[in-house]
Design an enzyme around this catalytic site. Sequence first.
Site, mmCIF file in Angstrom:
data_model
loop_
_atom_site.group_PDB
_atom_site.id
_atom_site.type_symbol
_atom_site.label_atom_id
_atom_site.label_comp_id
_atom_site.label_asym_id
_atom_site.label_seq_id
_atom_site.Cartn_x
_atom_site.Cartn_y
_atom_site.Cartn_z
ATOM 1 N N HIS A 61 0.859 -1.198 0.000
ATOM 2 C CA HIS A 61 0.000 0.000 0.000
ATOM 3 C C HIS A 61 0.884 1.234 0.000
ATOM 4 O O HIS A 61 1.400 1.652 1.039
ATOM 5 C CB HIS A 61 -0.927 -0.046 1.221
ATOM 6 C CG HIS A 61 -1.992 1.011 1.220
ATOM 7 N ND1 HIS A 61 -3.179 0.869 1.895
ATOM 8 C CD2 HIS A 61 -2.051 2.227 0.631
ATOM 9 C CE1 HIS A 61 -3.921 1.945 1.725
ATOM 10 N NE2 HIS A 61 -3.247 2.798 0.966
ATOM 11 N N HIS A 63 1.526 5.086 -2.323
ATOM 12 C CA HIS A 63 1.072 5.995 -3.391
ATOM 13 C C HIS A 63 2.193 6.797 -4.050
ATOM 14 O O HIS A 63 1.923 7.596 -4.945
ATOM 15 C CB HIS A 63 0.028 6.974 -2.841
ATOM 16 C CG HIS A 63 -1.183 6.322 -2.256
ATOM 17 N ND1 HIS A 63 -2.240 5.900 -3.010
ATOM 18 C CD2 HIS A 63 -1.483 5.991 -0.973
ATOM 19 C CE1 HIS A 63 -3.165 5.351 -2.214
ATOM 20 N NE2 HIS A 63 -2.723 5.396 -0.977
ATOM 21 N N HIS A 139 -9.950 11.176 0.119
ATOM 22 C CA HIS A 139 -10.498 10.848 -1.202
ATOM 23 C C HIS A 139 -11.561 11.874 -1.562
ATOM 24 O O HIS A 139 -12.303 12.349 -0.702
ATOM 25 C CB HIS A 139 -11.086 9.442 -1.214
ATOM 26 C CG HIS A 139 -10.049 8.363 -1.095
ATOM 27 N ND1 HIS A 139 -9.683 7.552 -2.141
ATOM 28 C CD2 HIS A 139 -9.286 7.993 -0.043
ATOM 29 C CE1 HIS A 139 -8.743 6.721 -1.734
ATOM 30 N NE2 HIS A 139 -8.485 6.960 -0.463
ATOM 31 N N HIS A 193 -11.851 2.246 4.383
ATOM 32 C CA HIS A 193 -12.653 3.467 4.184
ATOM 33 C C HIS A 193 -14.126 3.080 4.288
ATOM 34 O O HIS A 193 -14.921 3.339 3.389
ATOM 35 C CB HIS A 193 -12.312 4.129 2.848
ATOM 36 C CG HIS A 193 -10.935 4.754 2.841
ATOM 37 N ND1 HIS A 193 -10.691 6.017 3.325
ATOM 38 C CD2 HIS A 193 -9.738 4.270 2.449
ATOM 39 C CE1 HIS A 193 -9.398 6.289 3.210
ATOM 40 N NE2 HIS A 193 -8.798 5.244 2.690
ATOM 41 N N ASN A 217 -7.627 3.178 10.800
ATOM 42 C CA ASN A 217 -7.765 4.439 10.080
ATOM 43 C C ASN A 217 -8.893 4.347 9.062
ATOM 44 O O ASN A 217 -9.003 3.364 8.328
ATOM 45 C CB ASN A 217 -6.442 4.823 9.391
ATOM 46 C CG ASN A 217 -5.317 5.044 10.397
ATOM 47 O OD1 ASN A 217 -4.346 4.307 10.441
ATOM 48 N ND2 ASN A 217 -5.475 6.055 11.231
ATOM 49 N N ARG A 225 -20.282 -1.743 22.826
ATOM 50 C CA ARG A 225 -21.545 -2.357 22.390
ATOM 51 C C ARG A 225 -21.624 -2.467 20.870
ATOM 52 O O ARG A 225 -22.410 -3.225 20.339
ATOM 53 C CB ARG A 225 -22.738 -1.545 22.891
ATOM 54 C CG ARG A 225 -22.923 -1.698 24.375
ATOM 55 C CD ARG A 225 -24.304 -1.251 24.818
ATOM 56 N NE ARG A 225 -24.300 -1.135 26.265
ATOM 57 C CZ ARG A 225 -23.968 -0.046 26.930
ATOM 58 N NH1 ARG A 225 -23.635 1.060 26.272
ATOM 59 N NH2 ARG A 225 -23.962 -0.028 28.238
ATOM 60 N N ASP A 246 3.824 4.661 11.878
ATOM 61 C CA ASP A 246 4.653 5.866 11.758
ATOM 62 C C ASP A 246 4.567 6.745 13.008
ATOM 63 O O ASP A 246 5.173 7.818 13.067
ATOM 64 C CB ASP A 246 4.239 6.693 10.524
ATOM 65 C CG ASP A 246 2.796 7.198 10.594
ATOM 66 O OD1 ASP A 246 2.055 6.776 11.499
ATOM 67 O OD2 ASP A 246 2.415 8.016 9.739
ATOM 68 N N ASP A 272 1.573 3.390 3.181
ATOM 69 C CA ASP A 272 0.549 4.311 2.672
ATOM 70 C C ASP A 272 1.221 5.651 2.299
ATOM 71 O O ASP A 272 0.646 6.720 2.459
ATOM 72 C CB ASP A 272 -0.572 4.531 3.706
ATOM 73 C CG ASP A 272 -1.827 5.149 3.091
ATOM 74 O OD1 ASP A 272 -1.921 5.217 1.852
ATOM 75 O OD2 ASP A 272 -2.715 5.574 3.861
HETATM 76 ZN ZN LIG Z 1 -3.700 4.750 0.826
#
Ligand SMILES: [Zn+2]
Length: 382
Positions: A61, A63, A139, A193, A217, A225, A246, A272
Amino acid sequence: MATSKVLAGAQVVLPTGTVPNGRVIVSDTGRIAGSAPADAEAIETIDLTGHWLVPGFVDIHNHGGGGASFTSGTAEDILQGVQTHRLHGTTTVVASTVTDDMDALAQRAGLLSELAEQGDIAGVHFEGPFISPCRKGAHSEALLRHPDPAEVRKLIDAARGHARMVTLAAELPGGIDSVRLLAEHGVIAAIGHTDATYEQTKAAIDAGATVATHLYNAMPGLGHRAPGPIAALLEDERITVELINDGTHLHPAAFELAFHHAGAGRVALITDAMDAAGFGDGTYLLGPLEVEVKEGVARLTEGGSIAGSTLTMDRAFKRSVTVDKLPVEDVVAAISANPAKLLGQYDRVGSLESGKDADIVVLDAEFTLKGVLRKGDWVIEP
Ligand SMILES: [Zn+2]
């Protein structure tokens, strides 16, 4: 062509344990060899006493890095990002996209598939657009869409056999069918997400999801609950959890809780990373959105959402050993072996076993990166 070499005197971390004063033989074909060739004069011996030898890192993962983006750059930019991460020990990297319109994503997949064809990257991870607006992170909300198996299929086809993973919110309409389609095509369905409940997450796992995209995240927290996706993903043996170690994305206690609960066999450390990794502070683009990086922390200019990381795998490794006090062998499993297995590439990378690519990271006694070998050639010579 690589030259034959023997890396001697280091602590060598193998799947069966650590060998003190071990040695690794690298053949001139760039592979790890079982025994030294007969022509002893042709071999260079490198004394690495006081160092650790671990397998090259596998990042599923990521970018971008080095000021270059996998999400919007040219082929040259992408290679610059790949090279930056190699300098930090990542010898295998999957390029991750971010939410964009479908045509742009298909075009990107085409470019990335060419680089995968050449062996520069290990495939494509589509993060979005099939994610929840409630947990969109960095996003673009206007471009999010419900997971539609036909559209998922379009992205898989655009990557021409190199789609490795799709992150989606399976609770959305079409989510479960999309997870099924991905599993049928041998592409990892990753839950992320997401605004799913515990029960919805369990249904997605039963449909074939096998990865938790950056656990904690961009998903609801763990409630007593309403345990939500975190409990469902952590407890299920079929799931590998991605963790961004990190010190910004996760509190050390949350990181350690997940690592110990899932166990070293079910964690994949990821970066990431975005363009600023291995580069510096400043203003960047992540897909269509502007990101401000200050003191190594990347946030959307608008709204301040955390927007990827500037982490590199060597820092994640060092932190996991020195801050979180995890055994070196467990960190090696989480940073090399497990992600290699997820990608179906453990026969070639992910451990220091004979016959595999000579992808090797040299660390000093303090776990600072000192050398990187990729396919038998030095990226950084110790
Ligand atoms: Zn990502």
